[in-house]
Design an enzyme around this catalytic site. Structure first.
Site, PDB file in Angstrom:
ATOM      1  N   ASP A  57      33.082  -3.193  73.841  1.00  0.00           N
ATOM      2  CA  ASP A  57      31.924  -2.301  73.850  1.00  0.00           C
ATOM      3  C   ASP A  57      31.261  -2.272  75.224  1.00  0.00           C
ATOM      4  O   ASP A  57      30.668  -3.259  75.663  1.00  0.00           O
ATOM      5  CB  ASP A  57      30.932  -2.791  72.787  1.00  0.00           C
ATOM      6  CG  ASP A  57      29.752  -1.862  72.592  1.00  0.00           C
ATOM      7  OD1 ASP A  57      29.632  -0.873  73.340  1.00  0.00           O
ATOM      8  OD2 ASP A  57      28.938  -2.129  71.685  1.00  0.00           O
ATOM      9  N   ASP A  85      30.072   4.828  76.277  1.00  0.00           N
ATOM     10  CA  ASP A  85      30.005   3.899  75.148  1.00  0.00           C
ATOM     11  C   ASP A  85      31.345   3.916  74.418  1.00  0.00           C
ATOM     12  O   ASP A  85      31.642   4.833  73.661  1.00  0.00           O
ATOM     13  CB  ASP A  85      28.870   4.299  74.205  1.00  0.00           C
ATOM     14  CG  ASP A  85      28.626   3.265  73.109  1.00  0.00           C
ATOM     15  OD1 ASP A  85      29.484   2.378  72.933  1.00  0.00           O
ATOM     16  OD2 ASP A  85      27.586   3.344  72.433  1.00  0.00           O
TER      17      ASP A  85
END
Length: 403
Positions: free
Chosen positions: A100, A289
């Site tokens: 992430d 992201d």
């Protein structure tokens, strides 16, 4: 003859040295970690025919103090479709983790997670007592998620990633996690944001990989396989890029410092249907992201964008389009450093079966904080391109992914 040979050897040495010093040469220690495609939380809830109204109700209950702010760190994981594997401790305990770029900490469920925690039930859980390399920390760890929380304690241990070991890596053992994560196949998260974004000042994993010289370059890169029928989700490369996954050259964009995230400037956004209707006309900020598949933006812009593509309001902040129109949907273009990056309908529409019905969701979604004008570019954008995260030069680079 000898003089010609000397000239030839000298020429080769000069050329090889020049090539080796090129800023585009990413040779050296590179780790390739396979990304595996998984059914997202949202896809699983749809397959199991959880009523959309129930999901909507959960969003409302989880909103922070009735303010209407849905906690981003939790709900972005509803759309996560890729995970990789790491081993923690010695002997290694295997975990499925989401890599992430919008989170800096690493966390996995703990064996100390009580049985009443539904989300821990079917997950791999870290057991410090089974690791000879465990180092006690015990500092509390907590991340508020609206009315919910991710809670546990910090520990330090050996991480085995790819073919290398990273020693003395601090991470969070989670003992309390939101129940909706029960539907996720991933166990935890490896954060790849910058250190100043980390909770409790924990040093992120990639920083330790660099410090311990398990990679030569301060670069990692993502390739996400866009074929939903393939279980091969793609790869993450630590230490460089892999040329077989992209075409042409990178468009490199400077990272905005001190945001903690991979934040950069967008010059503008427009559609092929209404080119006169542009978004962020004076430029705006966005961050990459890798943990979610949506594209989030300011409420007014997202409302207008969904109106242009003919999308109608669904539940939990999403919009849907008629599945029969995907091929005819307008193209949406993001301008980065003067270069157009264009998405077609099949790039920004998520098709899934909800009970007996097939629905096609728009990936364009409002940011949960009404005052936040920053865009978050998730998999709907990133999977169309090969993305390079260059920590040395503070750049993010985009190149056409090789399909």
């Amino acid at each position: 003859m000898i003089s010609r040979l000397i000239f030839f050897v000298t020429y080769c040495i000069i050329q090889c040295t020049a090539n080796g010093s090129s800023e585009n040469d990413y040779s050296g220690n590179i780790l390739e970690i396979p990304l595996i495609r998984m059914e997202s939380v949202l896809q699983r809830m749809a397959r199991e025919n959880v009523p959309p109204t129930a999901v909507e109700s959960f969003f409302v209950r989880a909103a922070k103090n009735g303010s209407g702010l849905v906690p981003v760190p939790l709900f972005k994981f509803l759309d996560t479709e890729f995970y990789g594997e790491v081993l923690i401790g010695h002997p290694g305990q295997k975990f499925k983790v989401v890599f992430d770029t919008a989170w800096a900490n690493t966390w996995v469920p703990s064996v100390l997670c009580p049985v009443i925690e539904v989300a821990c039930a079917l997950r791999s859980k870290y057991d410090a007592s089974h690791s000879s390399t465990y180092i006690k920390n015990n500092k509390p760890f907590e991340v508020p998620m609206g009315a919910l929380k991710l809670k546990g304690k910090l520990s330090t241990d050996l991480f085995h990633i790819g073919q290398v070991n990273v020693t003395n890596q601090t991470f969070a053992e989670i003992t309390e996690m939101p129940w909706i994560l029960f539907f996720s196949k991933a166990d935890g998260v490896v954060g790849l944001a910058f250190a100043d974004y980390a909770v409790e000042g924990v040093v992120p994993l990639f920083y330790n990989m660099i410090k311990q010289r398990v990679v030569d370059q301060k670069i990692f890169s993502f390739y996400m396989n866009r074929d939903p029928a393939s279980p091969k989700g793609g790869t993450i490369m630590f230490g460089g890029v892999e040329k077989r996954h992209y075409l042409g050259n990178f468009t490199d964009v400077k990272i905005i410092p001190k945001t903690g995230l991979w934040t950069f400037q967008i010059d503008g956004i427009f559609t092929s249907k209404k080119k006169s209707q542009t978004f962020c006309q004076s430029g705006c900020l966005a961050y990459a992201d890798t943990s979610e598949n949506t594209i989030r933006g300011p409420a007014n812009d997202i409302d207008m964008l969904n109106q242009i593509i003919g999308a109608k309001s669904f539940y939990f902040g999403r919009y849907f389009v008629s599945c029969s129109t995907i091929a005819q949907l307008p193209r949406v273009t993001f301008v980065l450093k003067g270069t157009n990056f264009t998405l077609k309908g099949n790039d920004y529409v998520q098709k899934m079966t909800w009970g007996p019905t097939t629905i096609c969701l728009s990936s364009f979604k409002k940011t949960e904080n009404a005052s936040d004008n920053t865009w978050a570019l998730g998999g709907a954008f990133l999977s169309r391109y090969y993305v390079k995260f260059d920590m040395r030069n503070m750049l993010i680079g985009f190149a056409d992914a090789r399909l």
